[in-house]
Design a protein around this motif. Structure first.
Motif, PDB file in Angstrom:
ATOM      1  N   SER A   2       0.827  -1.198   0.000  1.00 47.32           N
ATOM      2  CA  SER A   2       0.000   0.000   0.000  1.00 47.32           C
ATOM      3  C   SER A   2       0.858   1.242   0.000  1.00 47.32           C
ATOM      4  O   SER A   2       1.921   1.299   0.614  1.00 47.32           O
ATOM      5  N   VAL A   3       0.403   2.261  -0.695  1.00 46.82           N
ATOM      6  CA  VAL A   3       1.144   3.515  -0.731  1.00 46.82           C
ATOM      7  C   VAL A   3       1.232   4.153   0.644  1.00 46.82           C
ATOM      8  O   VAL A   3       2.106   4.970   0.904  1.00 46.82           O
ATOM      9  N   HIS A   4       0.339   3.771   1.552  1.00 50.50           N
ATOM     10  CA  HIS A   4       0.380   4.372   2.880  1.00 50.50           C
ATOM     11  C   HIS A   4       1.588   3.894   3.673  1.00 50.50           C
ATOM     12  O   HIS A   4       1.916   4.454   4.712  1.00 50.50           O
ATOM     13  N   ARG A   5       2.270   2.860   3.175  1.00 52.29           N
ATOM     14  CA  ARG A   5       3.519   2.421   3.770  1.00 52.29           C
ATOM     15  C   ARG A   5       4.715   2.932   2.985  1.00 52.29           C
ATOM     16  O   ARG A   5       5.842   2.593   3.265  1.00 52.29           O
ATOM     17  N   PHE A   6       4.445   3.746   1.963  1.00 58.43           N
ATOM     18  CA  PHE A   6       5.475   4.134   1.016  1.00 58.43           C
ATOM     19  C   PHE A   6       5.942   5.555   1.301  1.00 58.43           C
ATOM     20  O   PHE A   6       6.088   6.374   0.431  1.00 58.43           O
ATOM     21  N   ARG A 353       6.774  14.228 -12.910  1.00 56.53           N
ATOM     22  CA  ARG A 353       5.489  13.537 -12.884  1.00 56.53           C
ATOM     23  C   ARG A 353       5.506  12.261 -12.049  1.00 56.53           C
ATOM     24  O   ARG A 353       4.488  11.579 -11.938  1.00 56.53           O
ATOM     25  N   ARG A 354       6.629  11.906 -11.466  1.00 54.98           N
ATOM     26  CA  ARG A 354       6.709  10.684 -10.671  1.00 54.98           C
ATOM     27  C   ARG A 354       6.081  10.879  -9.283  1.00 54.98           C
ATOM     28  O   ARG A 354       5.891  11.995  -8.828  1.00 54.98           O
ATOM     29  N   VAL A 355       5.810   9.760  -8.625  1.00 55.96           N
ATOM     30  CA  VAL A 355       5.320   9.819  -7.244  1.00 55.96           C
ATOM     31  C   VAL A 355       6.391   9.401  -6.253  1.00 55.96           C
ATOM     32  O   VAL A 355       6.186   9.470  -5.042  1.00 55.96           O
ATOM     33  N   SER A 377      12.063   8.161  -1.584  1.00 57.81           N
ATOM     34  CA  SER A 377      11.394   9.373  -1.125  1.00 57.81           C
ATOM     35  C   SER A 377      10.133   9.595  -1.945  1.00 57.81           C
ATOM     36  O   SER A 377      10.158   9.483  -3.172  1.00 57.81           O
ATOM     37  N   THR A 378       9.035   9.865  -1.272  1.00 58.07           N
ATOM     38  CA  THR A 378       7.792  10.131  -1.986  1.00 58.07           C
ATOM     39  C   THR A 378       7.822  11.516  -2.606  1.00 58.07           C
ATOM     40  O   THR A 378       8.440  12.441  -2.091  1.00 58.07           O
ATOM     41  N   ARG A 379       7.117  11.645  -3.742  1.00 59.18           N
ATOM     42  CA  ARG A 379       7.042  12.912  -4.457  1.00 59.18           C
ATOM     43  C   ARG A 379       5.598  13.190  -4.848  1.00 59.18           C
ATOM     44  O   ARG A 379       5.314  13.676  -5.933  1.00 59.18           O
ATOM     45  N   PHE A 380       4.660  12.828  -3.941  1.00 59.12           N
ATOM     46  CA  PHE A 380       3.244  13.075  -4.194  1.00 59.12           C
ATOM     47  C   PHE A 380       2.669  13.979  -3.114  1.00 59.12           C
ATOM     48  O   PHE A 380       3.240  14.151  -2.036  1.00 59.12           O
ATOM     49  N   THR A 381       1.498  14.531  -3.401  1.00 60.80           N
ATOM     50  CA  THR A 381       0.769  15.378  -2.462  1.00 60.80           C
ATOM     51  C   THR A 381      -0.649  14.821  -2.314  1.00 60.80           C
ATOM     52  O   THR A 381      -1.330  14.575  -3.306  1.00 60.80           O
ATOM     53  N   ALA A 382      -1.076  14.595  -1.066  1.00 55.80           N
ATOM     54  CA  ALA A 382      -2.431  14.096  -0.810  1.00 55.80           C
ATOM     55  C   ALA A 382      -3.440  15.205  -1.065  1.00 55.80           C
ATOM     56  O   ALA A 382      -3.283  16.337  -0.597  1.00 55.80           O
ATOM     57  N   GLN A 383      -4.478  14.863  -1.817  1.00 54.65           N
ATOM     58  CA  GLN A 383      -5.521  15.822  -2.150  1.00 54.65           C
ATOM     59  C   GLN A 383      -6.598  15.839  -1.060  1.00 54.65           C
ATOM     60  O   GLN A 383      -6.699  14.919  -0.255  1.00 54.65           O
ATOM     61  N   PRO A 391      -7.679   9.066  -0.293  1.00 55.74           N
ATOM     62  CA  PRO A 391      -7.456  10.327  -1.010  1.00 55.74           C
ATOM     63  C   PRO A 391      -6.650  10.100  -2.281  1.00 55.74           C
ATOM     64  O   PRO A 391      -5.944   9.101  -2.423  1.00 55.74           O
ATOM     65  N   GLN A 392      -6.759  11.031  -3.204  1.00 61.79           N
ATOM     66  CA  GLN A 392      -5.885  10.996  -4.371  1.00 61.79           C
ATOM     67  C   GLN A 392      -4.486  11.456  -3.960  1.00 61.79           C
ATOM     68  O   GLN A 392      -4.331  12.442  -3.235  1.00 61.79           O
ATOM     69  N   LEU A 393      -3.475  10.722  -4.398  1.00 61.02           N
ATOM     70  CA  LEU A 393      -2.075  11.027  -4.092  1.00 61.02           C
ATOM     71  C   LEU A 393      -1.400  11.359  -5.416  1.00 61.02           C
ATOM     72  O   LEU A 393      -0.935  10.475  -6.133  1.00 61.02           O
ATOM     73  N   LEU A 394      -1.377  12.623  -5.743  1.00 60.53           N
ATOM     74  CA  LEU A 394      -0.963  13.058  -7.070  1.00 60.53           C
ATOM     75  C   LEU A 394       0.464  13.597  -7.054  1.00 60.53           C
ATOM     76  O   LEU A 394       0.938  14.108  -6.038  1.00 60.53           O
TER      77      LEU A 394
END
Length: 498
Positions: A2-6, A353-355, A377-383, A391-394
């Motif tokens: 899951s992305v929530h562990r990422f 454009r990566r996450v 390292s994550t490169r997304f922002t929770a909407q 949530p969308q993680l864009l």
């Protein structure tokens, strides 16, 4: 996973850079083999389960777009497993081109490709990664299968460079019209010069002095002579050419529709605009008059194309092995010889454009295999919350420096030793500057794999690189060894599945 562990995490780099075993980590799924209790020994989902709810959208649970937007790490993992999957005859494996796979090879280079049952069959070194290995006879002198590390970064760099070059052309045309006289403009982007363009008051453009790119100013980063624009086209073409698996992709079918082409954006964020570019049409878009498909649809479902594109967008970039004073001086000598005029070390992406980003470096304390250690390292922002439970993680769209890339993504003529025969008797003389990241572990060298080591491929250079080649050749033996030692620190290394 899951992305929530990422989140920000450290990954013990757990794979060897030694030559891959024969299996190259190709996998079947747990419905095909038993026992299946060993983690990593098989894919836990069937192909249909990986398709899930299809392409879908951000409001359709289980669809590809839903996972990409809300659980991107799961989509990346699914793309990785698709890359390693061994396809069966029942799933549509083969024929590559037509029932007998015969015809005019110059009209269709797919006739020269060798059939494989897995992407990892050609791109599986090291250890089942999107690496390199093997070659294909799509030209008389063959071509090496390229490594796919950092492929998404290459696509983004080329796309942004194209935007810059075309903006310069637009501005020059506006000036020429306003001033009623020709306007000359240097074409520069990210510190790389692509020659000069002359805009005329009548709206036409003289591109005779444009260098290293076609007259349309589209930087094509894929394949040795710059033939393909996007990863999505790359993947769909490879499925067909190497495995005979056909994908009916609504996005590229819409974009390349002969009568009504439409602008589309892929789930990975690449904008396909038929008003500015021509794209490769998937093999099974069309339906014949009697209602039968010209080919078999959905051997590769559109959802799987989505996951594959997103996986490659976010795939690891090459790593950095151990360095010392000698390797640092080797880099300095490369600069002295002006090798880095074309092999530009670092380029900046304006909007990533990566996450996620994975950085792999030599770490003698924390490293495990090969003393390499990776951090993600994550490169997304929770909407903000919406109607869905997740949530969308864009993508955050931050700027990013692509370090140790060593390419300008231009085409150059490196002299007759690099020239390539075509089946029609003509000769290809220009090739895109090969990025040097990962070069320490991708022997043999050259687009055709005909140079046995790094020193030989450097000495093979001529043409536009003749002066740099001569400086290298004239160096004392220790200086040449220092350059080679630096290049050997640029390695391919896939950390264990993140």
């Amino acid at each position: 996973m899951s992305v929530h562990r990422f989140g920000r995490c450290a990954l013990a780099a757990g794979a060897s850079l030694a030559i891959a075993t024969a299996s190259q980590a190709q996998l079947v799924d747990s419905s095909q083999i038993s026992p299946y209790s060993v983690p990593g020994g098989q894919i836990n989902k069937t192909l249909q389960e990986q398709v899930g709810a299809g392409h879908g959208d951000e409001l359709t649970p289980g669809s590809a777009v839903y996972l990409i937007k809300r659980d991107p790490a799961r989509s990346i993992r699914r793309g990785r497993q698709l890359f390693q999957r061994k396809f069966t005859l029942r799933q549509g494996l083969g024929p590559r081109v037509s029932p007998d796979s015969s015809g005019d090879i110059f009209a269709n280079r797919q006739f020269g490709a060798g059939i494989m049952d897995s992407c990892a069959g050609c791109h599986g070194r090291p250890r089942g990664s999107a690496g390199h290995g093997g070659d294909v006879v799509t030209r008389p002198d063959s071509r090496d299968a390229p490594h796919l590390f950092g492929l998404g970064l290459q696509e983004m760099l080329a796309d942004e460079m194209t935007t810059d070059l075309r903006a310069a052309r637009t501005n020059a045309l506006a000036q020429a019209k306003a001033q009623n006289r020709p306007v000359n403009v240097d074409l520069r982007t990210k510190g790389v010069r692509f020659g000069r363009l002359r805009a005329l008051p009548d709206g036409s453009v003289d591109t005779s002095q444009v260098q290293g790119v076609n007259a349309d100013l589209r930087v094509r980063p894929f394949f040795a002579n710059g033939g393909t624009v996007s990863m999505r086209e790359f993947a769909i073409g490879a499925f067909k050419a190497e495995m005979g698996l056909e994908a009916n992709d609504d996005i590229l079918c819409d974009v390349t529709d002969p009568s009504n082409p439409q602008k589309r954006t892929s789930p990975a964020g690449f904008v396909f605009d038929p008003a500015t570019d021509l794209y490769e049409r998937p093999p099974v878009c069309d339906v014949s008059e009697d209602g039968d498909n010209d080919g078999v649809r959905n051997e590769i479902d559109m959802a799987l194309v989505d996951h594959m594109e997103f996986y490659l967008l976010n795939y690891f970039k090459p790593g950095q092995g151990p360095g010392d004073a000698r390797t640092r001086s080797g880099l300095a000598l490369m600069n002295l010889a002006q090798c880095t005029t074309c092999h530009v070390q670092n380029l900046r992406i304006a909007k990533d454009r990566r996450v996620a980003d994975v950085e792999t470096v030599h770490d003698p304390v924390r490293g495990i295999f090969n003393r390499l250690f990776a951090t993600a390292s994550t490169r997304f922002t929770a909407q903000p919350p919406d109607s869905q439970p997740y949530p969308q993680l864009l993508p955050s769209g931050q700027s990013f420096v692509v370090a140790n890339f060593f390419s300008d993504l231009k085409r150059h003529d490196l002299g007759p030793a690099f020239h390539e025969r075509e089946y029609d008797g003509s000769t290809v003389t220009q090739f895109v500057t090969e990025p040097l990241w990962g070069v320490g572990t991708t022997a043999p060298y050259g687009h055709d794999g005909r140079s046995i080591n790094l020193e030989e491929v450097i000495l093979r250079h001529g043409g536009e690189a003749q002066t740099s080649r001569n400086v290298f050749a004239a160096m004392p033996a220790d200086g040449r060894r220092r350059i080679v030692e630096y290049l050997q620190t640029l390695v391919l290394f896939p950390p264990d599945d993140t």
